[in-house]
Design a protein around this motif. Structure first.
Motif: not given
Length: 113
Positions: A99-103, A105-112
């Motif tokens: 499991d090399d998933f890094d969450s 990296r996707y924080v910028k897509y969750t911010k409003k």
């Protein structure tokens, strides 16, 4: 008086009524002599030598297999039978998933905005 004596000396026909000897052989040849018949199902019974017999049985079972006498077998046959009784173990192969998933990296897509 002689007529009375002659009546006593006459052979009298006696009807002897014999009772039936009801045993297992009578039931096997004709039918079970019972007033109440139990529900039975045709079943095959397999003897240890491999021969089969059709019997009535109280449960609807297809085949009844009688156990084999182990004292009559040779040592090799005993070992083969005992090896068949041991349950076979199955090996389950589990794959290690990396499991090399890094969450982060996707924080910028969750911010409003």
């Amino acid at each position: 008086m002689s007529s009375k004596v002659s009546l006593l000396l006459k052979p009298v026909k006696v009807f002897v009524q014999s009772s039936r000897n009801i045993n297992c052989w009578i039931a096997a040849i004709t039918r079970p002599h019972r007033k109440i018949y139990l529900n039975t199902y045709p079943t095959i019974m397999q003897l240890p030598d491999g021969s089969t017999i059709n019997i009535p049985y109280h449960c609807p079972i297809g085949v009844i297999k009688l156990p084999l006498d182990l004292s009559t077998l040779t040592e090799e046959q005993k070992k083969a039978r005992l090896m068949k009784r041991i349950p076979k173990t199955t090996v389950k192969i589990q794959e290690d998933i990396e499991d090399d998933f890094d969450s982060s990296r996707y924080v910028k897509y969750t911010k409003k905005k």
